[in-house]
Design a protein around this motif. Structure first.
Motif, mmCIF file in Angstrom:
data_model
loop_
_atom_site.group_PDB
_atom_site.id
_atom_site.type_symbol
_atom_site.label_atom_id
_atom_site.label_comp_id
_atom_site.label_asym_id
_atom_site.label_seq_id
_atom_site.Cartn_x
_atom_site.Cartn_y
_atom_site.Cartn_z
ATOM 1 N N PHE A 90 1.319 -1.486 -0.312
ATOM 2 C CA PHE A 90 0.328 0.166 0.071
ATOM 3 C C PHE A 90 0.967 0.820 -0.083
ATOM 4 N N ILE A 91 1.921 1.532 -0.550
ATOM 5 C CA ILE A 91 2.690 2.455 -0.993
ATOM 6 C C ILE A 91 2.041 2.909 -2.351
ATOM 7 N N THR A 92 2.765 4.698 -2.198
ATOM 8 C CA THR A 92 2.161 5.041 -3.111
ATOM 9 C C THR A 92 3.112 5.360 -4.611
ATOM 10 N N ASP A 93 4.418 4.958 -4.077
ATOM 11 C CA ASP A 93 5.509 5.477 -5.664
ATOM 12 C C ASP A 93 7.164 4.902 -4.673
ATOM 13 N N ALA A 94 7.194 3.542 -5.847
ATOM 14 C CA ALA A 94 8.659 2.678 -5.407
ATOM 15 C C ALA A 94 9.460 3.515 -5.622
ATOM 16 N N VAL A 95 10.086 3.882 -6.487
ATOM 17 C CA VAL A 95 11.098 4.503 -6.847
ATOM 18 C C VAL A 95 11.432 5.510 -5.693
ATOM 19 N N SER A 96 10.557 6.040 -4.659
ATOM 20 C CA SER A 96 11.076 6.782 -3.604
ATOM 21 C C SER A 96 12.248 6.109 -2.373
ATOM 22 N N LEU A 97 11.575 4.703 -2.185
ATOM 23 C CA LEU A 97 12.383 3.637 -1.652
ATOM 24 C C LEU A 97 13.703 3.498 -1.821
ATOM 25 N N ASP A 98 14.024 3.436 -3.263
ATOM 26 C CA ASP A 98 15.922 3.359 -2.977
ATOM 27 C C ASP A 98 16.834 4.417 -2.354
ATOM 28 N N THR A 99 16.791 4.320 -1.897
ATOM 29 C CA THR A 99 17.577 4.914 -0.576
ATOM 30 C C THR A 99 18.927 4.413 -0.162
ATOM 31 N N PRO A 100 20.115 4.728 0.123
ATOM 32 C CA PRO A 100 21.131 4.344 0.690
ATOM 33 C C PRO A 100 20.419 3.566 2.185
ATOM 34 N N GLU A 101 19.530 4.274 2.605
ATOM 35 C CA GLU A 101 19.487 3.574 4.698
ATOM 36 C C GLU A 101 19.048 3.425 4.801
ATOM 37 N N TRP A 102 18.894 2.181 5.377
ATOM 38 C CA TRP A 102 17.206 1.442 5.138
ATOM 39 C C TRP A 102 16.503 1.807 6.690
ATOM 40 N N ARG A 103 16.559 3.016 6.677
ATOM 41 C CA ARG A 103 16.024 3.734 8.117
ATOM 42 C C ARG A 103 14.573 4.463 7.326
ATOM 43 N N ASP A 104 15.767 5.288 6.026
ATOM 44 C CA ASP A 104 14.712 6.468 5.066
ATOM 45 C C ASP A 104 14.535 5.903 4.503
ATOM 46 N N ALA A 105 14.550 4.209 3.816
ATOM 47 C CA ALA A 105 13.470 3.424 2.846
ATOM 48 C C ALA A 105 11.422 3.413 3.814
ATOM 49 N N LEU A 106 12.161 2.922 5.125
ATOM 50 C CA LEU A 106 10.964 2.371 6.193
ATOM 51 C C LEU A 106 10.349 3.915 6.081
ATOM 52 N N LYS A 107 10.965 4.865 6.688
ATOM 53 C CA LYS A 107 10.078 6.543 6.833
ATOM 54 C C LYS A 107 9.630 6.864 5.924
ATOM 55 N N THR A 108 9.863 6.622 5.112
ATOM 56 C CA THR A 108 9.269 6.696 3.309
ATOM 57 C C THR A 108 7.837 6.279 2.880
ATOM 58 N N ALA A 109 8.222 4.944 3.535
ATOM 59 C CA ALA A 109 7.612 4.152 2.990
ATOM 60 C C ALA A 109 5.542 4.113 4.524
#
Ligand SMILES: [Zn+2]
Ligand SMILES: [Zn+2]
Length: 382
Positions: free
Chosen positions: A132-151
């Motif tokens: 139920f994300i709205t954009d997968a491209v924005s999860l493509d980031t070096p730090e996993w914490r940032d990816a999970l915050k974005t999601a």
């Protein structure tokens, strides 16, 4: 045999013609998953972990929707890896494309296709699916914490995949790390796969109960479905049963966050008693709940199982004046006989009796089957 001696009789030609006809008439048909609805909720059949050629899968995305339709599913999530793109020399990295290609086919077949991604990191925290994300491209980031915050900021439902996978835990034992506490405390971890493909993780089952997380059961399929599951022989992919107020993506999302799920993997149901007890009870009909026993005579109670599961029952107590089987197997879609005998030649009168059993393949806790009674009324006479 010498081939030149073969003669083609009319019957043989006819049989060959029928065989060719049967192949040409290959069924493109849906087979329902026979798991009942429960009071107040529809039981939706979901697989929320699926790969395509857009990461390391071998299937074009729209085929995933028809596979799911054929297998009687209501919803799938396409969850290609963000960080693992082994086909990128042949297919450019495009994190939203697999969902966009699968969605129209799903719409035409009334299979909900949910946008997701697999955030694919070393343990800890391991692999996590955000759906139920709205954009997968924005999860493509070096730090996993940032990816999970974005999601999380996108409103995603986030779950930990295959925590005991031997690729990350060589002994197959799932382990909880401080990083998982961190995610849990931040509200960025909502569920865990208790079943992934053919694997059941008892540790994950325990964590879901203790930490109030949602239980999931997903295929993580990479191959064409039929390569890994012998569907025509009664095999099935693991399914997350979602107890939803209606058949819609929004209702599925609401139910996931509310922890209204159960796990259907192999011939096993796993879930909180609140959900698996009505599933079991609604699966069965006792055809003759009122029986009469004379003295030490015997009767047969007929129990019909409407579901796709083979329920395995083990006797969990005694009943004065009656003997009944130590084990009972209730085959899917069939009526089983339960032999009950009187043990007191002088018994008299009418009694309501619950025959106590443990359903060994319906787990309410790791290694703890569901306790049930098969309720009958017995009229005794000497
Ligand atoms: Zn994974
Ligand atoms: Zn995966």
């Amino acid at each position: 045999m010498n081939p030149t001696k073969l003669s083609w009789k009319p019957g043989a030609v006819l049989a060959l013609g029928l065989a060719v006809g049967a192949v040409q008439a290959h069924d493109r048909a849906r087979t329902p998953v026979n798991i009942p609805d429960i009071p107040g909720y529809l039981t939706l059949k979901c697989d929320l972990h699926i790969h395509t050629v857009f990461s390391d899968g071998s299937v074009w995305p729209d085929i995933r929707a028809e596979e799911a339709w054929r297998e009687g599913l209501d919803a799938i999530a396409i969850t290609d890896h963000i960080e693992y793109q082994p086909h990128k020399r042949d297919l450019p990295t495009a994190h939203n494309r697999s969902y966009e290609i699968a969605k129209p086919r799903g719409d035409s077949l009334e299979v909900a296709v949910i946008r997701g991604s697999e955030i694919t990191r070393q343990m800890p925290p391991g692999h996590l699916n955000a759906v139920f994300i709205t954009d997968a491209v924005s999860l493509d980031t070096p730090e996993w914490r940032d990816a999970l915050k974005t999601a999380s900021d996108q409103g995603a439902f986030i779950f930990w995949n295959h925590p005991g996978w031997t690729g990350q835990q060589p002994d197959g034992v799932a382990r909880w790390y401080p990083e998982h506490d961190e995610l849990l405390n931040q509200g960025r971890l909502h569920g865990i796969e208790v079943v992934n493909s053919r694997e059941y993780y008892p540790e994950a089952h325990r964590w879901c109960l203790d930490k109030k997380l949602t239980m999931l059961s997903n295929s993580d399929i990479h191959n064409p479905l039929n390569l890994d599951y012998d569907v025509h022989a009664g095999d099935h992919r693991p399914i997350t049963l979602v107890f939803a107020t209606e058949r819609s993506p929004g209702a599925i999302k609401e139910a996931l966050f509310a922890r209204r799920t159960a796990v259907y993997g192999g011939n096993r149901l796993v879930g909180e008693e609140t959900w698996v007890r009505p599933l079991f009870e609604r699966s069965l009909t006792i055809r003759n709940p009122q029986v009469a026993i004379r003295g030490k005579g015997r009767v047969y109670v007929q129990i019909h199982n409407h579901s796709d599961l083979r329920y395995e029952l083990q006797r969990a107590g005694t009943v004065a004046g009656l003997s009944f089987p130590a084990t009972v197997s209730l085959p899917p879609g069939r009526t089983a006989l339960l032999e009950v005998r009187g043990t007191d030649a002088d018994a008299n009168g009418v009694r309501q009796i619950g025959l106590p059993y443990t359903v060994s393949n319906v787990l309410v806790e790791p290694e703890q089957g569901l306790q049930v009674t098969l309720d009958i009324q017995v009229t005794f006479s000497p």
